[in-house]
Enzyme design. Structure first.
Site, PDB file in Angstrom:
ATOM      1  N   TRP A 467       0.807  -1.093  -0.145  1.00 38.21           N
ATOM      2  CA  TRP A 467      -0.107   0.140  -0.044  1.00 38.21           C
ATOM      3  C   TRP A 467       0.793   1.228   0.085  1.00 38.21           C
ATOM      4  O   TRP A 467       0.464   2.310  -0.013  1.00 38.21           O
ATOM      5  CB  TRP A 467      -0.852  -0.042   1.110  1.00 38.21           C
ATOM      6  CG  TRP A 467      -1.714  -1.181   1.300  1.00 38.21           C
ATOM      7  CD1 TRP A 467      -2.951  -1.375   0.466  1.00 38.21           C
ATOM      8  CD2 TRP A 467      -1.408  -2.450   1.912  1.00 38.21           C
ATOM      9  NE1 TRP A 467      -3.508  -2.740   1.154  1.00 38.21           N
ATOM     10  CE2 TRP A 467      -2.599  -3.274   1.580  1.00 38.21           C
ATOM     11  CE3 TRP A 467      -0.437  -3.010   2.635  1.00 38.21           C
ATOM     12  CZ2 TRP A 467      -2.751  -4.681   2.169  1.00 38.21           C
ATOM     13  CZ3 TRP A 467      -0.497  -4.342   3.135  1.00 38.21           C
ATOM     14  CH2 TRP A 467      -1.709  -5.094   2.788  1.00 38.21           C
ATOM     15  N   ASP A 468       2.242   1.088  -0.068  1.00 39.96           N
ATOM     16  CA  ASP A 468       3.040   2.302   0.113  1.00 39.96           C
ATOM     17  C   ASP A 468       2.821   2.807   1.634  1.00 39.96           C
ATOM     18  O   ASP A 468       2.808   4.005   1.589  1.00 39.96           O
ATOM     19  CB  ASP A 468       2.832   3.358  -0.896  1.00 39.96           C
ATOM     20  CG  ASP A 468       3.843   4.351  -0.814  1.00 39.96           C
ATOM     21  OD1 ASP A 468       5.062   4.304  -0.427  1.00 39.96           O
ATOM     22  OD2 ASP A 468       3.368   5.542  -1.503  1.00 39.96           O
ATOM     23  N   PHE A 469       2.606   1.985   2.498  1.00 27.36           N
ATOM     24  CA  PHE A 469       2.386   2.644   3.873  1.00 27.36           C
ATOM     25  C   PHE A 469       3.847   2.817   4.515  1.00 27.36           C
ATOM     26  O   PHE A 469       4.193   2.287   5.622  1.00 27.36           O
ATOM     27  CB  PHE A 469       1.580   1.466   4.664  1.00 27.36           C
ATOM     28  CG  PHE A 469       0.134   1.811   4.620  1.00 27.36           C
ATOM     29  CD1 PHE A 469      -0.335   2.877   3.970  1.00 27.36           C
ATOM     30  CD2 PHE A 469      -0.782   0.716   4.828  1.00 27.36           C
ATOM     31  CE1 PHE A 469      -1.780   3.197   3.808  1.00 27.36           C
ATOM     32  CE2 PHE A 469      -2.013   1.068   4.626  1.00 27.36           C
ATOM     33  CZ  PHE A 469      -2.513   2.260   4.082  1.00 27.36           C
ATOM     34  N   ASP A 470       4.824   3.016   3.923  1.00 28.75           N
ATOM     35  CA  ASP A 470       6.359   3.545   4.462  1.00 28.75           C
ATOM     36  C   ASP A 470       6.069   4.368   5.425  1.00 28.75           C
ATOM     37  O   ASP A 470       5.052   5.075   5.748  1.00 28.75           O
ATOM     38  CB  ASP A 470       7.041   3.940   3.427  1.00 28.75           C
ATOM     39  CG  ASP A 470       6.709   4.873   2.578  1.00 28.75           C
ATOM     40  OD1 ASP A 470       5.592   5.481   2.894  1.00 28.75           O
ATOM     41  OD2 ASP A 470       7.452   5.368   1.318  1.00 28.75           O
TER      42      ASP A 470
END
Length: 793
Positions: A467-470
């Site tokens: 999810w690009d939850f960096d």
């Protein structure tokens, strides 16, 4: 006109106005309502549309039953709206205001139409009803200028004065300290006099970020040491300004070039304390006891003499370290520095932004530490190959495509630990080819030894991130009192998924409870899915609820309907809705939630202040054969993700008017008690004054709460300063209540963090803010603005 006669022209105008409006709106609602039913949504709009069309036809043919039919439908709508949306102002306003205007016109027409038909006009009762409706509509319109969705505090929070000898002297790091607290122990500017703040001086950097798709943004928080303020610009320039006048002392231009993502959030600062006295008496141009570290957009680290703006010749290659060494091929714009370097003891540490979603095998996510004096590589942490602790062996590179650290890091000198908030391995939305080490360190807080770079512990906030939850923000370090005379060393980490993790920074164990909860799995061939994800249930979750159809919103019933149709046409299964070949909704989206601005701290009351944005992301996977060769969606659109079977489409979840589809607020400021894990207060932040539907400025201070992006500043005097809104203001909030108690109009918007200091020459406290332009705003500038209290007469 004789008594009893009806003004026929007035009747006809009002009748046709009402009938045409009702017919047009009814047709639109009916047609869209049918589409909503077809995707499994509510039947209300279809029925209401049909009723409105029938009522309009009856009114055109002079049938009073048309008004009665609409009146009944309006009454039913009142009950339906409350049942659908509760008693919240903005959802009710979007559902009822338009229908209320039609009801007012119907009430005005009713006696006139009756009189025309020689029936008893019932003027008194009809006009009384019309008057009530008019008042309610005016009150509703006025309600747009009131702040709603406020969570108020339940008890008072007193201000503690600055203790003798503890007042802040300098602002030497991006977050004020290496703990990232953004707290200033200063109280000259306080709740009682903040409304007297005036602009003291304005400086211009000469570097206006261009909003032409290149991604240039001014997101800088300046540093202050002694009588000098240090500012970096989006195009890798550094200015030294006098703290009392803003007069330029010197300027350095790194002459950096990059095709995109130009920004400098902050500088690093180091001083050789033992050498300062002798250096002050020295005339040697080689003396560089106080040095700034500039990260450039073309991947260099430059040491600059803080006293004169000359490069420190003893650092690296005549003042410059080439961060491309050991990285392999770096295409233009694929690797650059955007966040502040971390000065931790005698090393300066850098990560780097790696371009998202272009391909597999992008530049490495390696984190490196360099000696602050010589620029020699002290250590390297390669997430893909822990055996490499220095330069890669001859002919090799650091592991490509590994999780990177693009945001700011924190440092605990006592524990000798550096805390790294990691991103994920590229690309973001396909992870079938990621390695075990990619998965191990992706989207995690990683604590490394400041001397060796060896990992002491790590804690993952998203497993196998799709999810690009960096982790986007600097970890905040705090010694949390336990109520028994002792403290626990904690680390607070905010995340894009709207969660706040609080860990023991010595061990990495959660201090606030975290649960592993089952999450839905996807069905994309070749992908794998984590069966559970960590939920930080011991701290408040902010703006990350699982949405339902009734959460959809629009400025009118039409765009409300369009948003409901869009929502019901997508798959949404909560925060961790997996991407698939079908259209799905990720909420919050990849911007957050919380982003790089991080939190500010009130250590006297164990409070943190968290700003967020609430923007959904509609996405779906695109088979490789359908991805255009020129696909490059840096932020939105189709991203190529070359080297995988898919590209990915990303779109903001907005109405056709460009307004977020879920109900307001779209951005808030919250206070969280770290001792209890409770939400103390929450307020919407920002108005639509400088934005609006289709990007048209509304010029009205409607405090709906807009997406926020930037850092905040907390002070000992109980003030919270913030400027990262869509409108052009610097604001001060009461940290005890969240109430806005001062604001001042900026020439353009700001994404920068406010900072403060007391001048060592005049004893005056200043609040400083960079104003280069709000995100997505075409209005740009190069302002550095200082505020202060007026001089005493």
């Amino acid at each position: 006109m004789a008594p009893g006669k009806t003004p026929r022209g007035m009747v006809n105008v009002l009748k046709w106005l009402l009938a045409v409006l009702m017919m047009v709106i009814g047709l639109a609602i009916g047609i869209l309502g049918y589409q909503l039913v077809a995707v499994g949504g509510s039947f209300y709009f279809l029925i209401m549309g049909i009723v409105m069309v029938v009522a309009a036809g009856l009114i055109i043919t002079n049938h009073l039953s048309g008004i009665l039919l609409y009146a009944l439908a309006f009454i039913v709508s009142l009950f339906w709206s409350v049942n659908d949306a509760g008693w919240s102002f903005w959802p009710l306003f979007s559902r009822l205001f338009t229908f209320g205007v039609l009801a007012l016109l119907a009430a005005l027409l009713w006696p006139l139409l009756r009189a025309q038909q020689r029936a008893t006009p019932l003027r008194k009762s009809s006009f009384s009803l019309a008057g009530v409706l008019a008042v309610l509509l005016l009150v509703s319109a006025g309600g747009m200028f009131k702040t709603w969705n406020v969570i108020a505090p339940t008890e008072a929070i007193p201000v503690k004065p600055v203790a003798a000898g503890t007042a802040q002297q300098d602002w030497k790091h991006w977050g004020n300290t290496t703990h990232g607290d953004r707290f200033a122990a200063l109280d000259q500017i306080n709740k009682q006099n903040v409304n007297q703040l005036k602009v003291a001086w304005v400086a211009h950097t000469g570097d206006i970020p261009q909003s032409n798709g290149s991604g240039a943004e001014d997101q800088n928080t300046p540093l202050q040491v002694g009588d000098t303020l240090y500012v970096c610009t989006p195009y890798s320039k550094v200015l030294a300004l006098d703290v009392d006048s803003g007069k330029e002392k010197w300027r350095y231009d790194a002459k950096a070039t990059a095709p995109n993502w130009q920004r400098c959030r902050g500088l690093g600062y180091y001083e050789e304390s033992q050498a300062l006295a002798s250096a002050a008496q020295s005339t040697s141009p080689a003396a560089c006891p106080r040095r700034l570290f500039l990260p450039t957009t073309d991947a260099r680290l430059i040491a600059i003499n803080a006293d004169n703006g000359k490069v420190c010749d003893d650092f690296g290659d005549h003042g410059v370290v080439d961060l491309g060494v050991g990285m392999g091929e770096i295409k233009p714009g694929y690797y650059q520095q955007t966040s502040t370097p971390l000065v931790a003891g005698n090393v300066v540490v850098v990560g780097g932004r790696v371009a998202d979603n272009f391909s597999t095998g992008e530049p490495p996510g390696v984190v490196r530490a360099y000696d602050v004096h010589s620029g020699k590589l002290a250590w390297a942490w390669d997430p893909g190959n822990p055996a490499i602790t220095g330069l890669p062996p001859e002919g090799q590179t650091y592991t490509r495509g590994t999780p990177n650290v693009w945001s700011a890091m924190s440092y605990d000198a006592k524990l000798n630990l550096i805390y790294l908030p990691t991103g994920n391995a590229t690309p973001d939305f396909w992870a079938g080819e990621r390695t075990a080490l990619d998965d191990k360190y992706s989207s995690s807080v990683v604590a490394v030894d400041a001397t060796t770079g060896k990992v002491r512990w790590h804690y993952q906030t998203t497993h196998h991130d799709l999810w690009d939850f960096d982790l986007p923000s600097q970890p905040t370090l705090f010694d949390l009192p336990d109520g028994k005379g002792h403290t626990t060393p904690v680390l607070v980490q905010t995340s894009k998924q709207g969660m706040i993790f609080m860990l023991n920074r010595e061990t990495g164990e959660p201090v606030a409870k975290v649960e592993e909860r089952p999450v839905p799995a996807g069905n994309v061939q070749g992908e794998r899915y984590s069966p559970t994800q960590p939920y930080s249930v011991g701290m408040p979750m902010i703006g990350n609820q699982t949405l339902k159809e009734s959460d959809m919103w629009g400025a009118t019933p039409i765009d409300l309907l369009l948003c409901r149709i869009a929502f019901k046409s997508m798959r949404h299964q909560g925060v961790f809705t997996p991407p698939g070949l079908d259209r799905s909704l990720q909420f919050p989206g990849s911007l957050g939630g919380m982003n790089w601005g991080s939190v500010s701290l009130d250590p006297n009351h164990n409070l943190i202040f968290v700003n967020d944005m609430r923007l959904g992301l509609a996405n779906y996977m695109v088979p490789r054969t359908n991805v255009a060769k020129n696909a490059s969606g840096i932020e939105m659109g189709i991203v190529p993700m070359e080297g995988t079977p898919f590209g990915a489409m990303r779109e903001r979840f907005l109405s056709p008017l460009g307004i977020p589809c879920q109900q307001p607020p779209f951005g808030t400021m919250s206070a969280v008690d770290l001792s209890t894990g409770k939400l103390v207060w929450q307020v919407p932040v920002g108005t639509v004054e400088d934005t609006g539907p289709l990007g048209i400025r509304m010029h009205m201070p409607i405090p709906i709460g807009m997406p926020t992006l930037g850092a905040s500043l907390s002070t000992q005097s109980g003030l919270l300063f913030f400027a990262g809104t869509q409108d052009f203001y610097l604001r001060a909030f009461d940290t005890a209540t969240g109430k806005e108690i001062w604001k001042d109009r900026l020439p353009v918007g700001s994404q920068s963090g406010p900072m403060t200091y007391v001048s060592p020459k005049t004893g005056k406290q200043y609040i400083i803010i960079n104003a280069g332009g709000a995100r997505q705003s075409p209005d740009r500038g190069d302002y550095v603005i200082a505020y202060a209290l007026p001089d005493k007469q």
